[in-house]
Scaffold this motif. Sequence first.
Motif, PDB file in Angstrom:
ATOM      1  N   VAL A 232       0.798  -1.190   0.169  1.00 46.73           N
ATOM      2  CA  VAL A 232      -0.181   0.075  -0.248  1.00 46.73           C
ATOM      3  C   VAL A 232       0.867   1.361   0.070  1.00 46.73           C
ATOM      4  O   VAL A 232       0.696   2.267  -0.866  1.00 46.73           O
ATOM      5  CB  VAL A 232      -1.030  -0.040   1.183  1.00 46.73           C
ATOM      6  N   SER A 233       2.085   1.259   0.737  1.00 42.98           N
ATOM      7  CA  SER A 233       2.700   2.335   0.757  1.00 42.98           C
ATOM      8  C   SER A 233       3.472   2.626  -0.463  1.00 42.98           C
ATOM      9  O   SER A 233       3.899   1.883  -0.920  1.00 42.98           O
ATOM     10  CB  SER A 233       3.774   2.188   2.120  1.00 42.98           C
ATOM     11  N   LEU A 234       3.945   4.172  -0.708  1.00 41.70           N
ATOM     12  CA  LEU A 234       4.516   4.528  -1.715  1.00 41.70           C
ATOM     13  C   LEU A 234       5.811   4.663  -1.422  1.00 41.70           C
ATOM     14  O   LEU A 234       6.145   5.003  -0.232  1.00 41.70           O
ATOM     15  CB  LEU A 234       4.028   5.782  -2.207  1.00 41.70           C
ATOM     16  N   PRO A 235       6.842   4.266  -2.139  1.00 38.37           N
ATOM     17  CA  PRO A 235       6.611   3.963  -3.851  1.00 38.37           C
ATOM     18  C   PRO A 235       6.036   2.387  -3.758  1.00 38.37           C
ATOM     19  O   PRO A 235       6.749   1.500  -2.990  1.00 38.37           O
ATOM     20  CB  PRO A 235       8.071   4.080  -4.580  1.00 38.37           C
ATOM     21  N   GLN A 236       4.977   2.078  -4.459  1.00 37.26           N
ATOM     22  CA  GLN A 236       4.710   0.549  -4.650  1.00 37.26           C
ATOM     23  C   GLN A 236       5.364  -0.028  -5.421  1.00 37.26           C
ATOM     24  O   GLN A 236       6.031   0.429  -6.603  1.00 37.26           O
ATOM     25  CB  GLN A 236       3.073   0.563  -5.105  1.00 37.26           C
ATOM     26  N   THR A 257       7.299   0.273 -11.070  1.00 35.35           N
ATOM     27  CA  THR A 257       6.919   0.692  -9.816  1.00 35.35           C
ATOM     28  C   THR A 257       6.027   1.816  -9.903  1.00 35.35           C
ATOM     29  O   THR A 257       5.807   2.347 -10.936  1.00 35.35           O
ATOM     30  CB  THR A 257       8.018   1.372  -8.827  1.00 35.35           C
ATOM     31  N   ASN A 258       5.240   2.370  -8.860  1.00 32.54           N
ATOM     32  CA  ASN A 258       4.621   3.546  -8.862  1.00 32.54           C
ATOM     33  C   ASN A 258       5.043   4.237  -7.590  1.00 32.54           C
ATOM     34  O   ASN A 258       4.968   4.191  -6.701  1.00 32.54           O
ATOM     35  CB  ASN A 258       2.965   3.066  -8.496  1.00 32.54           C
ATOM     36  N   PRO A 259       5.542   5.537  -7.946  1.00 30.04           N
ATOM     37  CA  PRO A 259       5.546   6.261  -9.290  1.00 30.04           C
ATOM     38  C   PRO A 259       6.410   5.548 -10.238  1.00 30.04           C
ATOM     39  O   PRO A 259       7.308   4.660  -9.907  1.00 30.04           O
ATOM     40  CB  PRO A 259       6.139   7.751  -8.829  1.00 30.04           C
TER      41      PRO A 259
END
Length: 383
Positions: A232-236, A257-259
Amino acid sequence: MTTPVMYYAVVKILGVGEDQEVAVIGTLYKDMKLKPSILDEYSKYPGFKQTLGGTTFCSDDDSLVLEDEGARMTLRSECNELLPDTVVTGPVIAVKGKAEPGGDFVVTGVSWPGLAEQPQRPVQEQDSYVAFVSGLQLANSKADIMQIQLLVDFLTGNLGAAPQQELAAKVVQLVVAGGSLGQLEVMAAANPYSRQQTTDMEPVRDMDMYMTELAAALPVDIMPGPDDPANVSLPQQPLHQCLFPGAAPYSSFRRVTNPHMVDLSGVRILGTSGQNVDDMAKYTRGVSRLDLLASCLQWRHLCPTAPDTLTCYPFADDDPFVMTSCPHIMFAGNQPEFDTKQLEGPDGEQVRLLCVPSFLKTGTVVLVNLKTLKCQTMAFQTS
């Protein structure tokens, strides 16, 4: 006649004196009465989060505070660039003004970090496109499989007349900006030893089938989203390889990844699956999601509300969300509707801002021309 340049002493908050016009640099904090707190769960009076419906937590009593490593002070702004309704907690800012005898700092001028240096975009001779799609939501009961198949057929050049097929042939990259699966409550609650699990896994198999078909035709970058099976936590981190037994062997298929940031023919693309914009929208009022994206550029921070209200990994020595360079295309996925504009910077920077809509709700894919940065959409309907 030349206008004289005014210089102001830059001081720490503890060094601000009364009736002395100075400049102060610090981190902006937004004090909000309706901001949800984890303590509300254990409080006798749990606040007003339920009454707001989770849309916005702004009120007329919101105030701004500037803090540095030594102290904090309340701001009272007299300029339109710094209003409680249009900013969030997190950006670094320089303010100019005077401290009143009552303790508030009256702001008469504001300076944001501004756009970072943008790499030179090379001149391209031919048109080429990058496609953005988000929110397929294959695990959602409302997902239209036929609509998704039309999208796949278009991108692989198997749909439409000659003009549509020529356009599809110029798509050199597909970015799937999160929301591919959605929440898998049924699969999570299923008995792992039950035959029903075979049915519950159908959305995962469908996603792999679509990605395999797409990866055979063009490069695909797939990002995790807020409801996908990822941290859940960024960066995913990238979606697990076991979800893509068919697509993973293709070198054109990348789990990212996200971002996510990628360079295509010298065009820098940066974006998220939408969590940063969704979170900022809860703590602002009267500001469009496209303007929030533009604010991230001005603040040089992709996720300014993390970790205050947006969960992120606790980095000790470095902030990976600080933007050290300015992209040419900046996007946010899983947005309620499509929106776009081209931002012009003071030094000739050009940035195409994109709100990529949820495909489940709109059936829309976004195409950006890498030569001109012009944008167009294509919608698919089955009824």
